[in-house]
Design an enzyme around this catalytic site. Structure first.
Site, PDB file in Angstrom:
ATOM      1  N   LYS A   1       0.869  -1.181   0.000  1.00 25.61           N
ATOM      2  CA  LYS A   1       0.000   0.000   0.000  1.00 25.61           C
ATOM      3  C   LYS A   1       0.900   1.225   0.000  1.00 25.61           C
ATOM      4  CE  LYS A   1      -4.404   1.010   0.110  1.00 25.61           C
ATOM      5  NZ  LYS A   1      -5.495   0.267  -0.544  1.00 25.61           N
TER       6      LYS A   1
ATOM      7  N   GLY B   1     -22.991   3.380  -2.572  1.00 21.50           N
ATOM      8  CA  GLY B   1     -21.988   4.000  -3.442  1.00 21.50           C
ATOM      9  C   GLY B   1     -21.683   3.111  -4.626  1.00 21.50           C
ATOM     10  N   ASN B   2     -20.445   3.157  -5.068  1.00 17.87           N
ATOM     11  CA  ASN B   2     -20.043   2.413  -6.271  1.00 17.87           C
ATOM     12  C   ASN B   2     -20.362   0.932  -6.159  1.00 17.87           C
ATOM     13  OD1 ASN B   2     -18.899   4.475  -7.882  1.00 17.87           O
ATOM     14  ND2 ASN B   2     -17.231   4.614  -6.402  1.00 17.87           N
ATOM     15  N   VAL B   3     -20.121   0.358  -4.995  1.00 17.16           N
ATOM     16  CA  VAL B   3     -20.350  -1.078  -4.820  1.00 17.16           C
ATOM     17  C   VAL B   3     -21.788  -1.336  -4.358  1.00 17.16           C
ATOM     18  CG1 VAL B   3     -19.640  -3.165  -3.624  1.00 17.16           C
ATOM     19  CG2 VAL B   3     -17.919  -1.479  -4.289  1.00 17.16           C
TER      20      VAL B   3
ATOM     21  N   GLY C   1     -24.937   1.897   2.711  1.00 12.91           N
ATOM     22  CA  GLY C   1     -24.050   2.531   1.742  1.00 12.91           C
ATOM     23  C   GLY C   1     -24.396   2.131   0.325  1.00 12.91           C
TER      24      GLY C   1
HETATM   25  P1  NAD Z   1     -18.220   4.721  -2.144  1.00 12.96           P
HETATM   26  O1  NAD Z   1     -17.502   5.842  -1.506  1.00 12.96           O
HETATM   27  O2  NAD Z   1     -18.534   4.777  -3.602  1.00 12.96           O
HETATM   28  O3  NAD Z   1     -19.614   4.431  -1.391  1.00 12.96           O
HETATM   29  C1  NAD Z   1     -19.764   4.503  -0.018  1.00 12.96           C
HETATM   30  C2  NAD Z   1     -21.198   4.935   0.247  1.00 12.96           C
HETATM   31  O4  NAD Z   1     -21.447   4.866   1.635  1.00 12.96           O
HETATM   32  C3  NAD Z   1     -21.485   6.361  -0.194  1.00 12.96           C
HETATM   33  O5  NAD Z   1     -22.679   6.406  -0.939  1.00 12.96           O
HETATM   34  C4  NAD Z   1     -21.608   7.118   1.127  1.00 12.96           C
HETATM   35  O6  NAD Z   1     -22.485   8.241   1.039  1.00 12.96           O
HETATM   36  C5  NAD Z   1     -22.159   6.031   2.017  1.00 12.96           C
HETATM   37  N1  NAD Z   1     -21.954   6.234   3.448  1.00 12.96           N
HETATM   38  C6  NAD Z   1     -20.899   6.764   4.086  1.00 12.96           C
HETATM   39  N2  NAD Z   1     -21.095   6.744   5.417  1.00 12.96           N
HETATM   40  C7  NAD Z   1     -22.303   6.174   5.607  1.00 12.96           C
HETATM   41  C8  NAD Z   1     -23.060   5.856   6.757  1.00 12.96           C
HETATM   42  N3  NAD Z   1     -22.634   6.134   7.994  1.00 12.96           N
HETATM   43  N4  NAD Z   1     -24.259   5.256   6.593  1.00 12.96           N
HETATM   44  C9  NAD Z   1     -24.724   4.973   5.357  1.00 12.96           C
HETATM   45  N5  NAD Z   1     -24.046   5.262   4.231  1.00 12.96           N
HETATM   46  C10 NAD Z   1     -22.857   5.843   4.357  1.00 12.96           C
HETATM   47  O7  NAD Z   1     -17.351   3.415  -1.813  1.00 12.96           O
HETATM   48  P2  NAD Z   1     -17.402   2.013  -2.554  1.00 12.96           P
HETATM   49  O8  NAD Z   1     -16.368   1.976  -3.624  1.00 12.96           O
HETATM   50  O9  NAD Z   1     -18.807   1.685  -2.877  1.00 12.96           O
HETATM   51  O10 NAD Z   1     -16.891   1.063  -1.384  1.00 12.96           O
HETATM   52  C11 NAD Z   1     -17.734   0.732  -0.297  1.00 12.96           C
HETATM   53  C12 NAD Z   1     -16.942  -0.054   0.730  1.00 12.96           C
HETATM   54  O11 NAD Z   1     -16.419  -1.238   0.114  1.00 12.96           O
HETATM   55  C13 NAD Z   1     -15.732   0.674   1.308  1.00 12.96           C
HETATM   56  O12 NAD Z   1     -15.531   0.246   2.640  1.00 12.96           O
HETATM   57  C14 NAD Z   1     -14.582   0.168   0.460  1.00 12.96           C
HETATM   58  O13 NAD Z   1     -13.351   0.233   1.151  1.00 12.96           O
HETATM   59  C15 NAD Z   1     -14.998  -1.272   0.246  1.00 12.96           C
HETATM   60  N6  NAD Z   1     -14.431  -1.867  -0.951  1.00 12.96           N
HETATM   61  C16 NAD Z   1     -14.633  -1.289  -2.164  1.00 12.96           C
HETATM   62  C17 NAD Z   1     -14.076  -1.873  -3.289  1.00 12.96           C
HETATM   63  C18 NAD Z   1     -14.294  -1.268  -4.659  1.00 12.96           C
HETATM   64  O14 NAD Z   1     -14.091  -1.987  -5.645  1.00 12.96           O
HETATM   65  N7  NAD Z   1     -14.713  -0.024  -4.740  1.00 12.96           N
HETATM   66  C19 NAD Z   1     -13.320  -3.057  -3.178  1.00 12.96           C
HETATM   67  C20 NAD Z   1     -13.168  -3.642  -1.925  1.00 12.96           C
HETATM   68  C21 NAD Z   1     -13.728  -3.028  -0.810  1.00 12.96           C
END
Ligand code: NAD
Length: 360
Positions: free
Chosen positions: A90, A189-191, A187
């Protein structure tokens, strides 16, 4: 000029709580471009260290170091469990990306990564984007994540989490389908939003929470999801709780309130402390260890290149179902928390590879 932050009086790597036999920790500064960065290589036993580049306004140097140490270890475990030929690494850049991220700074970081000659491979992470990877690639061969067809981790991550949820349902509820099951997603978001689509298409009934109202409204309109307050979503009366926002959501306060029969989501570091994995086990709630089921994005990046084939990549991600099933089954036989079982499986894999390297 160096921004204001706490300067640790005696920051040592080996004393850090997050230090776990890391192979190398490399500090790099270039005052001319305002760059202060750390690369942590946890393990290269299974291959070159791989892990994203995070840029963040850390409150102290110690916080930055601990983040690099903790996250690089997590990458070793994720890659090993997904059977990828990578180690864990990292990189962190200390500084607010909104203010201090410039092309010059990124190119300087790119030259630093290039100087490691392939020991560490990077990709986008919090505070950096795939467009930043294009800038890094002007200086290094070891930056991944492309804005074109390949290297888009979130869809693959969501697909893998969906596979992990199905494995958990098979194990805990003895069924192969999700029709009519209740899922609470924290949450969108993207995932999380993509996971919601897979679940809705499989007939699950969704309850959702996000601090961004518009995302909740979209899920309500598209999937008929029910909105829940962000601070109560963990306690929803559902079959599955899927944390897809921040880490440490399973903690002293929330663990007793979880009513779901399964915890399985995308968020990294869902357990605040290892005792919370044990607490879930005591409650009879199988927990799908985060790095076991959220490895889809990493698998996608591992597949990128001129021969990138989305169907083959997804086939690989779908194997998360088997890996998660193995973790659940071993945990049942050993009567142990799933997170401990998964960690043990990874350590055994690393030991056996290290021994065969010594023997060779
Ligand atoms: P993102 O930032 O696109 O989405 C996160 C979402 O959570 C956002 O919509 C945000 O508004 C919401 N959020 C934040 N705090 C919140 C709360 N207290 N209550 C409810 N919603 C809340 O992130 P992502 O890429 O979707 O990733 C989500 C999680 O998965 C993260 O922990 C990330 O580390 C993990 N992750 C992501 C990937 C990836 O491919 N993007 C891979 C492995 C792990």
């Amino acid at each position: 000029m160096r921004p204001e932050r706490t300067k640790a009086s005696a920051m040592t790597v080996f004393d850090s709580n997050a230090y776990d036999g890391h192979e190398a920790v490399i500090f790099h500064a270039d005052p001319a471009f305002g760059l202060e960065a750390i690369v942590a290589i946890h393990s290269s036993v299974l291959g070159p260290a791989f892990g994203g580049l995070r840029m963040r306004a850390y409150a102290s140097d110690t916080d930055a170091l601990e983040d690099a140490l903790r996250l690089s270890k997590g990458m070793t475990y994720k890659a090993a469990m997904a059977d990828l030929p990578f180690g864990g690494g990292k990189a962190v850049i200390i500084g607010d990306p909104r203010i201090r991220k410039t092309e010059a700074l990124l190119r300087t970081m790119g030259r630093f990564i290039e100087s490691l000659n392939g020991r560490y491979h990077t990709a986008d992470d919090m505070g950096t984007t795939v467009a930043d990877m294009d800038v890094l690639r002007m200086e290094t061969r070891f930056a991944h994540g492309f804005a074109d067809a390949s290297g888009k981790p979130p869809p693959a991550t969501a697909f893998g989490v969906f596979a992990g949820i199905r494995a958990a349902v098979a194990q805990r509820l003895g069924r192969d389908d999700l029709d009519g099951l209740g899922v609470a997603i924290q949450g969108l978001g993207n995932v999380g939003a993509r996971l919601a689509r897979y679940l809705a298409e499989a007939g699950a009934r969704l309850q959702v929470a996000d601090i961004e109202r518009a995302r909740v409204e979209r899920a309500r309109d598209e999937f008929g999801a029910r909105a829940v307050a962000p601070e109560r979503i963990h306690a929803a009366a559902v079959d599955i709780f899927a944390p897809c926002a921040a880490g440490a959501i399973i903690n002293d306060r929330t663990v007793g309130e979880i009513r779901a029969s399964i915890v399985a989501g995308a968020a990294n570091n869902q357990l605040d402390r290892p005792c919370h994995g044990a607490a879930l086990k005591e409650k009879g709630i199988p927990y799908a260890p985060d790095y076991v089921i959220n490895a889809g994005g990493l698998i996608d990046v591992a597949c990128e290149g001129p021969d990138y084939d989305p169907a083959r990549m997804l086939e690989r991600v779908a194997r998360i179902y088997d890996t998660a099933s193995e973790v659940f089954e071993r945990a049942r036989i050993e009567d142990a928390p799933t997170d401990l079982v998964a960690d043990r499986m990874v350590r055994a894999r690393l030991r056996s590879q290290a021994q065969s390297m010594i023997a060779a």
